[in-house]
Scaffold this motif. Structure first.
Motif, mmCIF file in Angstrom:
data_model
loop_
_atom_site.group_PDB
_atom_site.id
_atom_site.type_symbol
_atom_site.label_atom_id
_atom_site.label_comp_id
_atom_site.label_asym_id
_atom_site.label_seq_id
_atom_site.Cartn_x
_atom_site.Cartn_y
_atom_site.Cartn_z
ATOM 1 N N UNK A 53 -20.598 49.761 -30.031
ATOM 2 C CA UNK A 53 -20.670 51.176 -29.737
ATOM 3 C C UNK A 53 -20.666 51.381 -28.233
ATOM 4 N N UNK A 54 -19.557 51.926 -27.716
ATOM 5 C CA UNK A 54 -19.447 52.102 -26.280
ATOM 6 C C UNK A 54 -20.271 53.260 -25.772
ATOM 7 N N UNK A 55 -20.874 53.997 -26.657
ATOM 8 C CA UNK A 55 -21.715 55.077 -26.201
ATOM 9 C C UNK A 55 -23.089 54.613 -25.782
ATOM 10 N N UNK A 56 -23.437 53.375 -26.072
ATOM 11 C CA UNK A 56 -24.758 52.861 -25.725
ATOM 12 C C UNK A 56 -24.650 51.885 -24.570
ATOM 13 N N UNK A 57 -25.778 51.701 -23.869
ATOM 14 C CA UNK A 57 -25.805 50.692 -22.821
ATOM 15 C C UNK A 57 -25.565 49.322 -23.439
ATOM 16 N N UNK A 58 -24.856 48.471 -22.708
ATOM 17 C CA UNK A 58 -24.525 47.142 -23.205
ATOM 18 C C UNK A 58 -25.063 46.103 -22.238
ATOM 19 N N UNK A 59 -25.874 45.175 -22.729
ATOM 20 C CA UNK A 59 -26.382 44.086 -21.912
ATOM 21 C C UNK A 59 -25.810 42.785 -22.419
ATOM 22 N N UNK A 60 -25.235 41.988 -21.520
ATOM 23 C CA UNK A 60 -24.651 40.701 -21.876
ATOM 24 C C UNK A 60 -25.600 39.605 -21.406
ATOM 25 N N UNK A 61 -26.032 38.777 -22.342
ATOM 26 C CA UNK A 61 -27.022 37.741 -22.064
ATOM 27 C C UNK A 61 -26.335 36.389 -22.025
ATOM 28 N N UNK A 62 -26.696 35.555 -21.029
ATOM 29 C CA UNK A 62 -26.116 34.221 -20.885
ATOM 30 C C UNK A 62 -27.229 33.217 -20.635
ATOM 31 N N UNK A 63 -26.858 31.927 -20.719
ATOM 32 C CA UNK A 63 -27.812 30.840 -20.444
ATOM 33 C C UNK A 63 -27.253 29.910 -19.377
ATOM 34 N N UNK A 64 -26.519 30.464 -18.416
ATOM 35 C CA UNK A 64 -25.863 29.656 -17.393
ATOM 36 C C UNK A 64 -26.857 28.862 -16.555
ATOM 37 N N UNK A 65 -28.101 29.356 -16.412
ATOM 38 C CA UNK A 65 -29.130 28.668 -15.631
ATOM 39 C C UNK A 65 -30.223 28.090 -16.523
ATOM 40 N N UNK A 66 -29.849 27.814 -17.805
ATOM 41 C CA UNK A 66 -30.754 27.201 -18.783
ATOM 42 C C UNK A 66 -31.982 28.059 -19.035
ATOM 43 N N UNK A 157 -20.703 32.296 -31.076
ATOM 44 C CA UNK A 157 -21.364 33.493 -30.581
ATOM 45 C C UNK A 157 -20.797 33.922 -29.235
ATOM 46 N N UNK A 158 -20.634 32.981 -28.312
ATOM 47 C CA UNK A 158 -20.050 33.302 -27.007
ATOM 48 C C UNK A 158 -19.659 32.008 -26.295
ATOM 49 N N UNK A 159 -18.791 32.162 -25.296
ATOM 50 C CA UNK A 159 -18.388 31.075 -24.409
ATOM 51 C C UNK A 159 -18.603 31.541 -22.977
ATOM 52 N N UNK A 160 -19.252 30.714 -22.179
ATOM 53 C CA UNK A 160 -19.453 31.000 -20.762
ATOM 54 C C UNK A 160 -18.652 29.981 -19.951
ATOM 55 N N UNK A 161 -17.760 30.458 -19.092
ATOM 56 C CA UNK A 161 -17.008 29.588 -18.196
ATOM 57 C C UNK A 161 -17.646 29.686 -16.819
ATOM 58 N N UNK A 162 -18.378 28.641 -16.433
ATOM 59 C CA UNK A 162 -19.058 28.595 -15.145
ATOM 60 C C UNK A 162 -18.134 27.943 -14.125
ATOM 61 N N UNK A 163 -17.903 28.616 -13.010
ATOM 62 C CA UNK A 163 -16.907 28.177 -12.049
ATOM 63 C C UNK A 163 -17.566 27.533 -10.843
ATOM 64 N N UNK A 164 -16.966 26.445 -10.382
ATOM 65 C CA UNK A 164 -17.492 25.727 -9.244
ATOM 66 C C UNK A 164 -18.452 24.638 -9.666
ATOM 67 N N UNK A 165 -18.884 23.782 -8.727
ATOM 68 C CA UNK A 165 -19.780 22.672 -9.053
ATOM 69 C C UNK A 165 -21.079 23.171 -9.673
ATOM 70 N N UNK A 166 -21.511 22.494 -10.734
ATOM 71 C CA UNK A 166 -22.776 22.823 -11.409
ATOM 72 C C UNK A 166 -23.655 21.576 -11.446
ATOM 73 N N UNK A 167 -23.695 20.874 -10.336
ATOM 74 C CA UNK A 167 -24.328 19.556 -10.292
ATOM 75 C C UNK A 167 -25.827 19.559 -10.311
ATOM 76 N N UNK A 168 -26.480 20.726 -10.214
ATOM 77 C CA UNK A 168 -27.941 20.747 -10.225
ATOM 78 C C UNK A 168 -28.495 20.750 -11.637
ATOM 79 N N UNK A 169 -28.002 21.654 -12.468
ATOM 80 C CA UNK A 169 -28.568 21.810 -13.810
ATOM 81 C C UNK A 169 -27.813 21.037 -14.880
ATOM 82 N N UNK A 170 -26.532 20.704 -14.653
ATOM 83 C CA UNK A 170 -25.725 20.138 -15.736
ATOM 84 C C UNK A 170 -25.311 18.687 -15.521
#
Length: 793
Positions: A53-66, A157-170
Motif C-alpha cells: 500500500x503506497x499510501x502508508x509509510x514504508x520502512x525497509x529493514x536490512x541486516x547489512x551490519x549483522x 524474503x529479500x536480497x541485499x547487495x553490499x558494495x565495496x569491501x566488507x572485511x570487518x563483519x563478513x
C-alpha cells in the motif's frame, strides 16, 4: 575440469617456440560453464500477489551490519531487492540479480568460485584454482556459502547487495562485496502457503520451453514453533541444440528447503534450516562458435555440420554424449539468546556440492572435423587434429568429479539499539575441503606449433587428482558511537588467520605420474572507520574508509621447461588480495518515506588483485593465476526506489565506473592492457523497474509492469583486442497481471523482448583452430514469452 595442459598459443594465429603451461580449466572447465550457466535459464519467478500500500509509510529493514536496521540509517552502499521486486524482474537465480542492481555483474558461474559475481568491476574470474576464493561472497541466512553456494532463488524474503569491501563483519572472501540473501522464515501460529508456476509458449515467440512449479507451506508445530517447507522444480528444453544428433539440451532441477523456528521461553530462539538442490543437464553444448575466419577449414567444418556461426549461435555439432549433473545442499543451526542489553548468536553450518560431467569441448563431430581441419585423423570419438587432438572432460562411464565441503562456525554478541553506543563482536571459523578427479584427455603435438620436436606428445589421458584445504580463523568487532542525536562515529576491526594447502597428482608428460604440493599462511588486519550525520530526520550523509582481504591462493598451473625431458615447477602461491575503499554517500527519504534516494561516490585501490592471464614465460606462454599489482576503480552510484503514489512501485539504479588495469599488465595475448577497462566492468549501467496497479472493481485489479537493463560495452577476455569487447545492449521485459482479492493472480509476461544476445564469456579457439571465437550464453539471451499463475491460502 582438466586443469593442466601444455599447449600452443591461445589466440591470434601466430606461433611461438616452446610450450605454454595452460591450466586446462580455461578449456575443459567450459563444461562447467554450461552446467552452471545453464541454471541461469531458470530465470523467472511468478507474479507476487500484490503491491504494498503506497499510501502508508514504508520502512525497509536490512541486516547489512549483522543487526536489524532501517536501510536509510546504514552507512553502507547497498541495493535491497525485496520479494515483490524479485517477482517483478523475473529473478530466479543468482545471475539474474545483475538485472536488479547496476553495480553487480556476473561471469559464467563456473568460470569463478562462489557464483562469479563482480561489484564495481571487482570480482574473481579464475577457471583453475582449488584454493581460489570469491571476491564477492554469497551469504544465505547468515552462512557464508563459499564454493558450495546455491544457484536457484526461491521463497526468498529479500536480497541485499553490499558494495565495496566488507572485511570487518563478513571475513576474507568479501574484498569486493556481499550478496546477502534472507529466505522466508516460518510464522508461528499460522497455517498458510502458496503455489505458483510458469510456462513459456513457443507460438508466442519463446525460444525455448520452460516449465516451473514452486510452492511453500507454513505449518504450526506447537504454540512456540513452526515449520516452513518450500519446493521448486523446473525443466528447460531447447536452450541449445546439437545439429549432429538433432537433440535439444534439457535441464531439470529439483530443490527443497526446510526451515524450523522455535522459541524456548522468552529469551532463546532457534532456527534450523536445511536445503538441497539437484539438477541434471543433458545434451549440453559447452560452447558455441561466435566467430570464425570466412572460408577457413574451421568455418567449412562448422558449415558442414549445419552450424550458423555468429553472435546469435546456440548450436553445436557433437556426436559425443554430454551431461552435467550437480547437487548442492547443507544444514545450519542458529541460536539467539537474549542477555538483557545484548543478544548472543551462534550459527553452525555444513554444506557440500558434488558435480559430475562429461563433455567434448570442441563441439564438432570428429568425422566432420577430420574432413576439413588440417592434420586430422579420425579414430572413434577422438578428434586427432593438430595441434590439439582431444579436449574431453570425461566419459559417460568415467565422468569428471568435483566435490566441495564447507564447515563454518560463528559466535557473536551484539548490543541492542540504544542510540548511545551500539556494537557487535565475535569469532569466526571456516574450513573448506576440495577434491577433483579429472579423467579427461587432451593431446597436443608440440612440434606442430613450433615447439621442440624432441619432446613427445603431451597427453593427459590419465586422471589428474587434486585435493585442497582452506581455513580461516577470525575475530571481529564493529561499533557505532553517538556524539549526539545527529552525529555518529563508526569503527570496526577484524583479525584473520588463513591457511591454504593443495596437493596434486597428474600425468603431465606421456602418462608419467608426478606429485606436487604446496601450502601458505597469511595474517590480515582489516578495518572500517567513518562518520555519519543526520542533517534532518529524512537526510543522512556518511563518509567511510574500509579495507578488505582475500586469502592467498595456490596457482594450479605447472610451468614446463623447454627442454627434453620436460620438468615442471611446483605449485606457487599468490599474495592475498587487499582492497582499500573510500566512499561518501547520502540517503534521502521523500514523500513521507514513500520514496528513497541513495547516492554515493567511491574510490577503490586493490593491491595484488588476483586475476588469471597468459603471460610470457621461459617456455613460451604460461596461463596462470597472477597478481595485478594495483587495480583502481572510481565512480558514482545511485538508487531510487519506493512507492511514490498509490499502487505504484519504482526501482531505479545506475553506476558510472572507471575501472582500469595498470600500465604494463600483459593480457592473454601478451599485449599491454594498461589503461583498458577491467573485464566485467561496463563503464555505464542502468536498471529500471516500474509497476502500476489499476483497480478494475472491488474484487479485481490490473497490474502493469516493465523493466529494462542498459549496459555500455564491456570486455570479456584479458586482451586489448576489440574482438573480445561485447557491444552495449538493452534488455527489456514486460508483464501484465490480473489480480483477485481472493489471493490469486494470472499473468502474461515477456522477457528480453528485443531478443538481445549478451554472452557471459568469450574465448579464442586458437589451441584447436586459429581464427575462431567461442562464447558462453545464459538464459537471459533468449526471448521468453509465457503465462504465470499464483494462488495463496
Amino acid at each position: 575440469m582438466i586443469r593442466h595442459l601444455t599447449c600452443a598459443l591461445l589466440r591470434g594465429g601466430s606461433t611461438m617456440a616452446g610450450a605454454c603451461a595452460l591450466s586446462f580449466a580455461s578449456f575443459a572447465s567450459f563444461a562447467s560453464f554450461a552446467s552452471f550457466a545453464s541454471p541461469a535459464f531458470a530465470q523467472a519467478a511468478p507474479a507476487a500477489s500484490g503491491t504494498p500500500d503506497a499510501g502508508a509509510d514504508t520502512e525497509i529493514v536490512v541486516t547489512a551490519q549483522k543487526r536489524t536496521e532501517n536501510v536509510q540509517q546504514v552507512p553502507v552502499s547497498l541495493t535491497v531487492i525485496g520479494a515483490d521486486q524479485l517477482a517483478r524482474r523475473g529473478v530466479q537465480d543468482i545471475q539474474d540479480l545483475s538485472q536488479a542492481s547496476a553495480s553487480l555483474e556476473f561471469t559464467a558461474p563456473s568460470a569463478a568460485p562462489g557464483g562469479g559475481g563482480f561489484v564495481r568491476g571487482i570480482g574473481t574470474n579464475q577457471l583453475n584454482g582449488a584454493t581460489v576464493a570469491p571476491s564477492v561472497s554469497i551469504v544465505l541466512d547468515g552462512v557464508v556459502l563459499g564454493k558450495a553456494n546455491i544457484t536457484d532463488l526461491f521463497d526468498i524474503s529479500r536480497v541485499e547487495v553490499l558494495k565495496g569491501p566488507q572485511g570487518t563483519l563478513f571475513g576474507s572472501s568479501v574484498s569486493a562485496g556481499v550478496i546477502n540473501i534472507t529466505t522466508t522464515a516460518p510464522k508461528i501460529g499460522q497455517t498458510s502457503g502458496y503455489l505458483n508456476g510458469e510456462i513459456t509458449v513457443s507460438d508466442f515467440g519463446s525460444e525455448y520451453m520452460r516449465r516451473v512449479l514452486r510452492g511453500a507451506v507454513n505449518l504450526p508445530v506447537s504454540d512456540d514453533s513452526a515449520l516452513r517447507i518450500a519446493l521448486q522444480t523446473y525443466n528447460n528444453t531447447g536452450m541449445t541444440h546439437d545439429t549432429f544428433t538433432g537433440q535439444d539440451e534439457s535441464l531439470t532441477s529439483y530443490a527443497l528447503r526446510l526451515r524450523y523456528l522455535a522459541h524456548f521461553g522468552s529469551n532463546v530462539t532457534f532456527n534450523l534450516i536445511g536445503d538441497y538442490d539437484r539438477s541434471t543437464d543433458d545434451n549440453i553444448s559447452v560452447l558455441s562458435y561466435r566467430a570464425v575466419t570466412p572460408g577457413s577449414p574451421l568455418a567449412q567444418a562448422l558449415s558442414a555440420c549445419g552450424v550458423n556461426v555468429g553472435p546469435n549461435n546456440f548450436d553445436s555439432c557433437q556426436s559425443t554424449p554430454t551431461f552435467f549433473n550437480a547437487s548442492v545442499g547443507g544444514v545450519s543451526g542458529q541460536f539467539d539468546v537474549a542477555l538483557g542489553g545484548a543478544t548472543l548468536t551462534s550459527i553452525t553450518s555444513w554444506r557440500e556440492s558434488y558435480d559430475t560431467n562429461a563433455n567434448n569441448i570442441i563441439g564438432i563431430d570428429p568425422a566432420t572435423a577430420g574432413q576439413y581441419l588440417t592434420n586430422c585423423i579420425t579414430s572413434g570419438a577422438k578428434y586427432n587434429c593438430l595441434p590439439v587432438r582431444d579436449l574431453l572432460t570425461g566419459s559417460g562411464n568415467n565422468p569428471q568429479i568435483v566435490r566441495n565441503n564447507l564447515v563454518t562456525q560463528e559466535l557473536r554478541i551484539a548490543s541492542l539499539a540504544n542510540h548511545h553506543f551500539e556494537w557487535v563482536a565475535g569469532l569466526y571459523y571456516q574450513h573448506t575441503a576440495y577434491y577433483a578427479n579429472q579423467p579427461g584427455e587432451l593431446d597436443i603435438d608440440l612440434a606442430s606449433v613450433g615447439g621442440p620436436s624432441s619432446l613427445p606428445l603431451f597427453n593427459f589421458a590419465s586422471p589428474a587428482i587434486s585435493s585442497a584445504h582452506t581455513t580461516d580463523i577470525a575475530g571481529f568487532a564493529n561499533g557505532t558511537y553517538y556524539l549526539g542525536d545527529a552525529t555518529r562515529l563508526i569503527a570496526g576491526l577484524r583479525y584473520t588467520h588463513s591457511r591454504v594447502s593443495e596437493s596434486e597428482v597428474n600425468a603431465p608428460n606421456d602418462n608419467s605420474t608426478a606429485y606436487f604440493s604446496n601450502a601458505a599462511t597469511a595474517n590480515a588486519v582489516t578495518f572500517r572507520a567513518g562518520v555519519q550525520h543526520d542533517f534532518t530526520p529524512a537526510t543522512m550523509v556518511y563518509a567511510t574508509v574500509s579495507t578488505g582481504y582475500k586469502a592467498p591462493e595456490i596457482n594450479d598451473g605447472l610451468t614446463a621447461t623447454n627442454t627434453a625431458p620436460a620438468t615442471y615447477s611446483a605449485l606457487n602461491v599468490l599474495k592475498p588480495e587487499r582492497p582499500t575503499n573510500f566512499e561518501v554517500g547520502i540517503k534521502q527519504s521523500l514523500l513521507g518515506n514513500k520514496l528513497y534516494v541513495d547516492a554515493d561516490a567511491f574510490y577503490t585501490d586493490v593491491k595484488n588483485y588476483q586475476a588469471q592471464s597468459t603471460v610470457p614465460g621461459p617456455s613460451g606462454l604460461i596461463n596462470n593465476n597472477v597478481s595485478v599489482p594495483s587495480v583502481k576503480t572510481k565512480g558514482v552510484e545511485w538508487e531510487i526506489f519506493g512507492h511514490p503514489i498509490r499502487g505504484s512501485t519504482i526501482d531505479f539504479s545506475g553506476i558510472y565506473n572507471v575501472a582500469k588495469y595498470p600500465a604494463g599488465f600483459l593480457g592473454a595475448d601478451g599485449l599491454d592492457l594498461g589503461g583498458h577497462q577491467l573485464n566485467y566492468a561496463p563503464k555505464f549501467k542502468m536498471t529500471i523497474s516500474v509497476e502500476q496497479e489499476v483497480p478494475l472493481s472491488e474484487r479485481y485489479s490490473l497490474v502493469l509492469g516493465g523493466d529494462a537493463t542498459v549496459r555500455s560495452s564491456q570486455s570479456m577476455y584479458l586482451s586489448a583486442n576489440p574482438e573480445f569487447v561485447v557491444p552495449g545492449t538493452t534488455l527489456i521485459n514486460a508483464r501484465a497481471s490480473l489480480k483477485s482479492s481472493a489471493n490469486w493472480s494470472v499473468s502474461v509476461f515477456g522477457r528480453n523482448l528485443g531478443n538481445k544476445v549478451y554472452p557471459t564469456q568469450l574465448y579464442p579457439t586458437t589451441a584447436f583452430a586459429a581464427g575462431g571465437l567461442w562464447q558462453v550464453i545464459d538464459g537471459n539471451s533468449h526471448r521468453t514469452v509465457g503465462l504465470q499463475f499464483e494462488a495463496k491460502f
